[in-house]
Design a protein around this motif. Structure first.
Motif, PDB file in Angstrom:
ATOM      1  N   TYR A   1      -0.546  51.123  25.032  1.00 22.61           N
ATOM      2  CA  TYR A   1      -0.947  51.408  26.410  1.00 22.61           C
ATOM      3  C   TYR A   1       0.025  50.756  27.392  1.00 22.61           C
ATOM      4  O   TYR A   1       0.487  51.398  28.348  1.00 22.61           O
ATOM      5  N   LEU A   2       0.345  49.482  27.175  1.00 20.45           N
ATOM      6  CA  LEU A   2       1.259  48.783  28.081  1.00 20.45           C
ATOM      7  C   LEU A   2       2.648  49.410  28.076  1.00 20.45           C
ATOM      8  O   LEU A   2       3.323  49.441  29.110  1.00 20.45           O
ATOM      9  N   THR A   3       3.075  49.936  26.950  1.00 18.31           N
ATOM     10  CA  THR A   3       4.349  50.646  26.873  1.00 18.31           C
ATOM     11  C   THR A   3       4.322  51.875  27.772  1.00 18.31           C
ATOM     12  O   THR A   3       5.302  52.159  28.487  1.00 18.31           O
ATOM     13  N   GLU A   4       3.211  52.606  27.746  1.00 17.61           N
ATOM     14  CA  GLU A   4       3.059  53.782  28.632  1.00 17.61           C
ATOM     15  C   GLU A   4       3.105  53.359  30.095  1.00 17.61           C
ATOM     16  O   GLU A   4       3.760  54.018  30.912  1.00 17.61           O
ATOM     17  N   GLU A   5       2.422  52.279  30.434  1.00 14.91           N
ATOM     18  CA  GLU A   5       2.421  51.801  31.826  1.00 14.91           C
ATOM     19  C   GLU A   5       3.822  51.335  32.240  1.00 14.91           C
ATOM     20  O   GLU A   5       4.252  51.563  33.373  1.00 14.91           O
ATOM     21  N   ARG A   6       4.540  50.711  31.318  1.00 13.64           N
ATOM     22  CA  ARG A   6       5.913  50.279  31.613  1.00 13.64           C
ATOM     23  C   ARG A   6       6.802  51.494  31.873  1.00 13.64           C
ATOM     24  O   ARG A   6       7.606  51.503  32.799  1.00 13.64           O
TER      25      ARG A   6
ATOM     26  N   VAL B   1       2.511  43.069  36.326  1.00 15.19           N
ATOM     27  CA  VAL B   1       1.921  44.234  36.999  1.00 15.19           C
ATOM     28  C   VAL B   1       2.377  44.251  38.445  1.00 15.19           C
ATOM     29  O   VAL B   1       2.425  43.223  39.108  1.00 15.19           O
ATOM     30  N   GLN B   2       2.720  45.438  38.929  1.00 15.73           N
ATOM     31  CA  GLN B   2       3.102  45.582  40.325  1.00 15.73           C
ATOM     32  C   GLN B   2       1.909  45.185  41.207  1.00 15.73           C
ATOM     33  O   GLN B   2       0.813  45.676  41.014  1.00 15.73           O
ATOM     34  N   ARG B   3       2.110  44.276  42.112  1.00 12.48           N
ATOM     35  CA  ARG B   3       1.015  43.691  42.907  1.00 12.48           C
ATOM     36  C   ARG B   3       0.140  44.740  43.586  1.00 12.48           C
ATOM     37  O   ARG B   3      -1.064  44.610  43.613  1.00 12.48           O
ATOM     38  N   ARG B   4       0.699  45.772  44.105  1.00 15.51           N
ATOM     39  CA  ARG B   4      -0.095  46.766  44.822  1.00 15.51           C
ATOM     40  C   ARG B   4      -1.066  47.524  43.903  1.00 15.51           C
ATOM     41  O   ARG B   4      -1.960  48.179  44.373  1.00 15.51           O
ATOM     42  N   LEU B   5      -0.893  47.391  42.577  1.00 12.48           N
ATOM     43  CA  LEU B   5      -1.718  48.154  41.646  1.00 12.48           C
ATOM     44  C   LEU B   5      -2.781  47.310  40.948  1.00 12.48           C
ATOM     45  O   LEU B   5      -3.507  47.819  40.117  1.00 12.48           O
ATOM     46  N   LEU B   6      -2.862  46.008  41.242  1.00 11.36           N
ATOM     47  CA  LEU B   6      -3.871  45.182  40.593  1.00 11.36           C
ATOM     48  C   LEU B   6      -5.246  45.651  41.004  1.00 11.36           C
ATOM     49  O   LEU B   6      -6.183  45.605  40.339  1.00 11.36           O
TER      50      LEU B   6
ATOM     51  N   ARG C   1       4.530  51.002  36.264  1.00 10.02           N
ATOM     52  CA  ARG C   1       3.395  50.239  36.804  1.00 10.02           C
ATOM     53  C   ARG C   1       3.395  48.793  36.322  1.00 10.02           C
ATOM     54  O   ARG C   1       2.659  47.974  36.853  1.00 10.02           O
ATOM     55  N   ILE C   2       4.199  48.498  35.316  1.00 11.29           N
ATOM     56  CA  ILE C   2       4.449  47.104  34.953  1.00 11.29           C
ATOM     57  C   ILE C   2       5.965  46.935  34.842  1.00 11.29           C
ATOM     58  O   ILE C   2       6.704  47.907  34.721  1.00 11.29           O
TER      59      ILE C   2
ATOM     60  N   VAL D   1      -4.086  48.912  36.096  1.00 16.28           N
ATOM     61  CA  VAL D   1      -3.750  48.351  34.794  1.00 16.28           C
ATOM     62  C   VAL D   1      -4.813  47.323  34.402  1.00 16.28           C
ATOM     63  O   VAL D   1      -5.335  47.339  33.283  1.00 16.28           O
ATOM     64  N   THR D   2      -5.151  46.442  35.341  1.00 18.83           N
ATOM     65  CA  THR D   2      -6.156  45.418  35.068  1.00 18.83           C
ATOM     66  C   THR D   2      -7.497  46.049  34.720  1.00 18.83           C
ATOM     67  O   THR D   2      -8.161  45.639  33.764  1.00 18.83           O
TER      68      THR D   2
END
Length: 194
Positions: free
Chosen positions: A134-139, A189-194, A143-144, A84-85
């Protein structure tokens, strides 16, 4: 340029010239004469294609907004890939290219243009909508955080991005942009995905 000579895609030629003037000399120097001189065409060419200079500038801004729309689809498609970042960092870096930053300054600088556009600063507003999408898709992909306020996050990212890129003399490195993005999204953001 002599009259009667056909100019292929005069509108694009004028837009390209305006972008060069904007980059080189800033928003205050962007005049119809500067644009036509840069394009190497008679001043009448601009007025043949646009009712007045503010109509030309409004089309220039709308052209940039259309490009954001193209990038929006690409960014949304990147949801679930990479980080995500990383995706947000790349999007902000691409979004705030020197021409886009100049166009934001142009809209702020020209009251008539802002009035004609009728909705704040369209480049920034459309960019915020792109990031929120984009953030809506990740949510949706988990992933968020499910309770993440994507609209507020997008606004913060656009504001921070604009501040980072507003200095025309210094373009921030990807690491600088990445640190700001990571700070903004760290709580969702889920920590493992930063």
């Amino acid at each position: 340029m002599p009259t009667g000579v056909h100019i292929r895609d005069a509108r694009q030629q004028l837009f390209d010239a305006a972008e060069r003037v904007l980059l080189r000399d800033g928003a205050a120097a962007l005049t119809s004469r500067a644009v036509t001189t840069e394009a190497g065409v008679a001043k009448g060419v601009l007025h043949r294609h646009f009712t007045d200079f503010d109509a030309f500038l409004a089309e220039l801004v709308q052209d940039r907004v259309r490009r954001i729309g193209d990038h929006s689809a690409i960014l949304r498609a990147s949801a679930g890939t990479g980080t995500v970042t990383g995706n947000l960092t790349a999007a902000l870096t691409e979004l705030f290219d020197p021409v886009a930053v100049g166009i934001v300054g142009l809209v702020v600088f020209r009251d008539e243009l802002r009035a004609r556009l009728g909705r704040g600063i369209p480049v920034l507003a459309d960019a915020a909508a792109m990031l929120a999408g984009y953030l809506t898709e990740e949510r949706a992909q988990g992933r968020i955080a499910a309770d993440a306020d994507v609209d507020s996050l997008a606004l913060v990212l656009i504001g921070a991005g604009h501040l980072l890129f507003a200095d025309r003399a210094h373009r921030p490195a990807a690491g600088e942009v990445g640190r700001v993005v990571e700070t903004v999204v760290a709580d969702v953001v889920q920590r493992r995905l930063l």
